[in-house]
Design a protein around this motif. Structure first.
Motif, short mmCIF file in Angstrom:
data_model
loop_
_atom_site.label_atom_id
_atom_site.label_comp_id
_atom_site.label_asym_id
_atom_site.label_seq_id
_atom_site.Cartn_x
_atom_site.Cartn_y
_atom_site.Cartn_z
N LEU A 10 0.86 -1.18 0.00
CA LEU A 10 0.00 0.00 0.00
C LEU A 10 0.90 1.23 0.00
O LEU A 10 1.77 1.37 0.86
CB LEU A 10 -0.90 0.01 1.23
N VAL A 11 0.68 2.11 -0.96
CA VAL A 11 1.50 3.32 -1.08
C VAL A 11 0.58 4.55 -1.06
O VAL A 11 -0.37 4.63 -1.83
CB VAL A 11 2.33 3.31 -2.38
N ALA B 69 0.26 13.67 3.10
CA ALA B 69 0.73 12.46 3.77
C ALA B 69 1.32 11.48 2.76
O ALA B 69 0.72 11.21 1.72
CB ALA B 69 -0.41 11.79 4.54
N SER B 70 2.49 10.95 3.09
CA SER B 70 3.16 9.97 2.23
C SER B 70 3.79 8.88 3.08
O SER B 70 4.48 9.18 4.06
CB SER B 70 4.24 10.63 1.36
N PHE B 71 3.53 7.63 2.75
CA PHE B 71 4.18 6.48 3.39
C PHE B 71 3.80 5.24 2.60
O PHE B 71 2.91 5.27 1.75
CB PHE B 71 3.74 6.34 4.86
N SER B 72 4.47 4.14 2.89
CA SER B 72 4.12 2.86 2.26
C SER B 72 4.08 1.79 3.34
O SER B 72 4.77 1.88 4.35
CB SER B 72 5.13 2.48 1.17
N ILE B 73 3.25 0.77 3.12
CA ILE B 73 3.05 -0.29 4.09
C ILE B 73 3.23 -1.63 3.39
O ILE B 73 2.52 -1.94 2.43
CB ILE B 73 1.66 -0.20 4.74
N ARG C 290 -0.50 16.17 9.25
CA ARG C 290 0.76 15.80 8.62
C ARG C 290 1.39 14.59 9.31
O ARG C 290 1.23 14.41 10.52
CB ARG C 290 1.75 16.97 8.65
N VAL C 291 2.12 13.78 8.54
CA VAL C 291 2.87 12.67 9.11
C VAL C 291 4.17 13.24 9.68
O VAL C 291 5.00 13.80 8.93
CB VAL C 291 3.18 11.60 8.05
N VAL C 292 4.34 13.13 10.99
CA VAL C 292 5.52 13.72 11.65
C VAL C 292 6.42 12.66 12.27
O VAL C 292 7.50 12.98 12.77
CB VAL C 292 5.07 14.75 12.72
#
Length: 271
Positions: free
Chosen positions: A2-3, A20-24, A222-224
């Motif tokens: 998941l991106v 927001a940005s991240f990958s799982i 925001r992703v912090v």
């Protein structure tokens, strides 16, 4: 995989989620943490497409989820099962029927309207209830159950969707400590025993550290923070939770997952 890429959701001038940005990776148990109003619920609702992003993309196994419409969108919502804080059961229906609602994407609409469920789906629903020790409640009305029992029914409903990912939005917010542990153990068992990715919004830092193998911290949309629970120091947590820090830091830790769950984890690891 998941991106999430630059995901933003605005309501007027306010950004509920901001870039927001991240990958799982598949099979992860990820906790999304932060104070009330940080954007955690909006983030999960966008991933499930219950809310549309203002900008950015959600990719799953190379598919652009943000571009899905119609039948393909319904299929995605089946693959990304939601578990809600308020259970979202139909109180007047029995437990088994509520669980079978998780199969709606797999059967013709006339069957669900007439409540003529295929035998294999009934067997799947009963098996899911057995997983969480509530098969004996199958014939009871959902509104006659305790909060903890209702949430386990909701988790069983999510499981019969045969999802790739479970999105749990504050699933224990209205539960007492005993039922909190039961529900979190159930989510952990799904993750470790079935290999289903779990993305779980949690307000409690102790819960997040106990159950999750990775934490995504949000503040003001925001992703912090993004890392292992051990990397989240009290100093970072105080910055993350601000005025709510004293409510989530230094409380008595939750007991470790119970023996039954630990046994299931060991079995899964050996497989």
């Amino acid at each position: 995989m998941l991106v999430v890429e630059g995901l933003t959701c605005r309501f007027g001038t306010k950004a509920a989620v901001d870039n927001a940005s991240f990958s799982i990776a598949p099979g992860s148990f990820v906790g999304v943490i932060g104070r009330s109003g940080a954007g955690k619920s909006t983030l999960l609702r966008m991933i499930n497409r219950l809310a549309d992003p203002t900008s950015g993309r959600i990719l799953f196994e190379g598919t652009d989820v943000t571009a899905l419409r119609g039948k393909e969108l319904r299929r995605w919502r089946a693959r990304s099962a939601m578990i809600f804080q308020q259970f979202n059961l139909v109180g007047r229906l029995d437990v088994l029927t509520n669980v079978l609602m998780g199969r709606l994407a797999q059967i013709p609409s006339w069957r669900s309207l007439a409540q003529v469920w295929p035998e294999q789906d009934r067997a799947l629903a009963l098996s899911a209830l057995e997983q969480f020790d509530i098969a004996q409640l199958a014939a009871q009305r959902a509104d006659q159950l305790s909060g903890g029992q209702q949430q386990r029914v909701a988790i069983a409903r999510a499981l019969v969707q045969e999802p790739d990912i479970i999105l749990a939005d504050e699933p224990i917010a209205s539960l007492d400590p005993r039922n909190t542990k039961i529900v979190m153990d159930a989510l952990l068992r799904i993750n470790k025993h079935f290999g289903i990715t779990v993305l779980c919004n949690l307000h409690s830092l102790d819960l997040a550290r106990t159950y999750c193998d990775r934490l995504v911290g949000m503040a003001a949309g925001r992703v912090v923070f993004d890392g292992a629970p051990a990397a989240l120091t009290d100093h970072i947590a105080r910055e993350l939770y601000d005025l709510e820090a004293n409510d989530v830091i230094g409380a008595a830790p939750l007991p470790a997952p119970d023996g039954a769950t630990a046994s299931a984890l060991g079995t899964a690891a050996a497989a």
